[in-house]
Design a protein around this motif. Structure first.
Motif, PDB file in Angstrom:
ATOM      1  N   ILE A  40       1.696  15.757  27.961  1.00 25.05           N
ATOM      2  CA  ILE A  40       0.318  16.118  28.273  1.00 25.05           C
ATOM      3  C   ILE A  40      -0.623  15.320  27.378  1.00 25.05           C
ATOM      4  O   ILE A  40      -0.237  14.838  26.318  1.00 25.05           O
ATOM      5  N   THR A  41      -1.842  15.197  27.835  1.00 26.54           N
ATOM      6  CA  THR A  41      -2.906  14.625  27.021  1.00 26.54           C
ATOM      7  C   THR A  41      -3.865  15.756  26.730  1.00 26.54           C
ATOM      8  O   THR A  41      -4.283  16.478  27.642  1.00 26.54           O
ATOM      9  N   LEU A  42      -4.200  15.920  25.472  1.00 22.99           N
ATOM     10  CA  LEU A  42      -4.999  17.056  25.062  1.00 22.99           C
ATOM     11  C   LEU A  42      -6.082  16.597  24.101  1.00 22.99           C
ATOM     12  O   LEU A  42      -5.812  15.886  23.138  1.00 22.99           O
ATOM     13  N   GLN A  43      -7.296  17.008  24.369  1.00 21.86           N
ATOM     14  CA  GLN A  43      -8.391  16.717  23.451  1.00 21.86           C
ATOM     15  C   GLN A  43      -8.581  17.935  22.553  1.00 21.86           C
ATOM     16  O   GLN A  43      -8.705  19.058  23.046  1.00 21.86           O
ATOM     17  N   ILE A  44      -8.559  17.695  21.233  1.00 20.98           N
ATOM     18  CA  ILE A  44      -8.726  18.786  20.280  1.00 20.98           C
ATOM     19  C   ILE A  44      -9.861  18.440  19.326  1.00 20.98           C
ATOM     20  O   ILE A  44     -10.170  17.260  19.123  1.00 20.98           O
ATOM     21  N   PRO A  45     -10.484  19.437  18.735  1.00 20.98           N
ATOM     22  CA  PRO A  45     -11.560  19.167  17.781  1.00 20.98           C
ATOM     23  C   PRO A  45     -11.056  18.321  16.606  1.00 20.98           C
ATOM     24  O   PRO A  45      -9.911  18.476  16.154  1.00 20.98           O
ATOM     25  N   GLU A  46     -11.895  17.460  16.125  1.00 21.22           N
ATOM     26  CA  GLU A  46     -11.532  16.547  15.039  1.00 21.22           C
ATOM     27  C   GLU A  46     -11.042  17.304  13.809  1.00 21.22           C
ATOM     28  O   GLU A  46     -10.077  16.887  13.166  1.00 21.22           O
ATOM     29  N   ILE A  47     -11.689  18.408  13.473  1.00 29.51           N
ATOM     30  CA  ILE A  47     -11.292  19.151  12.280  1.00 29.51           C
ATOM     31  C   ILE A  47      -9.866  19.681  12.402  1.00 29.51           C
ATOM     32  O   ILE A  47      -9.088  19.671  11.450  1.00 29.51           O
ATOM     33  N   LEU A  48      -9.489  20.133  13.599  1.00 32.46           N
ATOM     34  CA  LEU A  48      -8.129  20.602  13.819  1.00 32.46           C
ATOM     35  C   LEU A  48      -7.147  19.433  13.736  1.00 32.46           C
ATOM     36  O   LEU A  48      -6.080  19.541  13.124  1.00 32.46           O
ATOM     37  N   TYR A  49      -7.514  18.327  14.327  1.00 33.22           N
ATOM     38  CA  TYR A  49      -6.672  17.135  14.259  1.00 33.22           C
ATOM     39  C   TYR A  49      -6.434  16.730  12.808  1.00 33.22           C
ATOM     40  O   TYR A  49      -5.301  16.454  12.414  1.00 33.22           O
ATOM     41  N   VAL A 108      -2.937  16.362  10.777  1.00 37.51           N
ATOM     42  CA  VAL A 108      -2.573  15.099  10.119  1.00 37.51           C
ATOM     43  C   VAL A 108      -2.320  15.342   8.638  1.00 37.51           C
ATOM     44  O   VAL A 108      -1.331  14.851   8.073  1.00 37.51           O
ATOM     45  N   ASN A 109      -3.200  16.088   7.990  1.00 33.75           N
ATOM     46  CA  ASN A 109      -3.022  16.371   6.560  1.00 33.75           C
ATOM     47  C   ASN A 109      -1.712  17.118   6.297  1.00 33.75           C
ATOM     48  O   ASN A 109      -1.007  16.840   5.327  1.00 33.75           O
ATOM     49  N   GLN A 154       5.426  15.304   4.777  1.00 33.68           N
ATOM     50  CA  GLN A 154       6.171  14.084   5.101  1.00 33.68           C
ATOM     51  C   GLN A 154       7.010  14.277   6.379  1.00 33.68           C
ATOM     52  O   GLN A 154       8.175  13.926   6.447  1.00 33.68           O
ATOM     53  N   ARG A 155       6.355  14.867   7.367  1.00 26.54           N
ATOM     54  CA  ARG A 155       6.977  15.086   8.670  1.00 26.54           C
ATOM     55  C   ARG A 155       6.112  14.411   9.727  1.00 26.54           C
ATOM     56  O   ARG A 155       4.909  14.257   9.556  1.00 26.54           O
ATOM     57  N   PRO A 156       6.691  14.032  10.848  1.00 32.33           N
ATOM     58  CA  PRO A 156       5.909  13.387  11.912  1.00 32.33           C
ATOM     59  C   PRO A 156       4.840  14.344  12.462  1.00 32.33           C
ATOM     60  O   PRO A 156       5.061  15.554  12.556  1.00 32.33           O
ATOM     61  N   LEU A 157       3.711  13.784  12.842  1.00 34.92           N
ATOM     62  CA  LEU A 157       2.623  14.572  13.402  1.00 34.92           C
ATOM     63  C   LEU A 157       3.086  15.351  14.631  1.00 34.92           C
ATOM     64  O   LEU A 157       2.750  16.528  14.794  1.00 34.92           O
ATOM     65  N   GLU A 158       3.858  14.713  15.482  1.00 38.31           N
ATOM     66  CA  GLU A 158       4.354  15.386  16.680  1.00 38.31           C
ATOM     67  C   GLU A 158       5.153  16.644  16.316  1.00 38.31           C
ATOM     68  O   GLU A 158       5.027  17.692  16.955  1.00 38.31           O
TER      69      GLU A 158
END
Length: 133
Positions: free
Chosen positions: A5-14, A18-19, A25-29
Motif C-alpha cells: 500500500i501507499t500511505l500518506q502520514i503526517p511528517e511528525i509521525l514519520y 524514523v527516529n 538500529q532496525r529497518p523502518l519497515e
C-alpha cells in the motif's frame, strides 16, 4: 502473502518512526509493521481453533451489536441445567446422553464467555470505556 500500500502520514509521525528505527538500529519497515501489529484490533488466534471463526466474525460487527454481546447473560434455566449436570458428573451419575449434553453446554458456555470477552476488547480498542465485571 504480502500486500503493498501507499500511505500518506503526517511528517511528525514519520519522524518518530524514523527516529525509532535509528535508535533501535532496525529497518523502518520493521518499525512500521510493529506499530501496525501493536495498534491493530486484538487477535483471536490464541484461543482454541474451534472458536476462532466465531471470534473472527466479531471484527465485522458494529459497536451496538458488540455492546449487546458484552451485556448479554445466560438464562437462569440454562445455568441451572448446567449446574445440575456438573453435579451429576462429579457424582458419577450421568447417563451417556447427559454427559453429551454437558459437553455441549460447556462448549456453548465457553463460546459465550469468549465472545463476551472479545467483544469487550474490541470495544476498548475502538475507544470505548468498557467496565470490567
Amino acid at each position: 502473502m504480502l500486500a503493498e500500500i501507499t500511505l500518506q502520514i503526517p511528517e511528525i509521525l514519520y519522524q518518530r518512526l524514523v527516529n525509532t528505527a535509528r535508535a533501535t538500529q532496525r529497518p523502518l519497515e520493521e518499525i512500521i509493521l510493529h506499530a501496525l501489529q501493536v495498534g491493530s484490533p486484538p487477535v483471536w488466534d490464541d484461543v482454541p481453533e474451534e472458536f476462532q471463526a466465531d471470534l473472527a466474525a466479531l471484527d465485522k460487527l458494529d459497536d451496538n451489536t458488540l455492546w449487546q454481546i458484552v451485556h448479554s447473560c445466560k438464562t437462569a434455566a440454562n445455568m441451572e441445567r448446567y449446574n445440575i449436570l456438573l453435579e451429576g458428573n462429579s457424582n458419577g451419575t450421568l447417563t451417556e446422553a447427559e454427559r453429551l449434553e454437558l459437553m455441549a453446554l460447556r462448549h456453548e458456555a465457553d463460546l459465550f464467555m469468549l465472545r463476551k470477552a472479545q467483544a469487550a476488547v474490541l470495544l476498548r480498542w475502538r475507544g470505548y470505556s468498557v467496565p470490567t465485571p
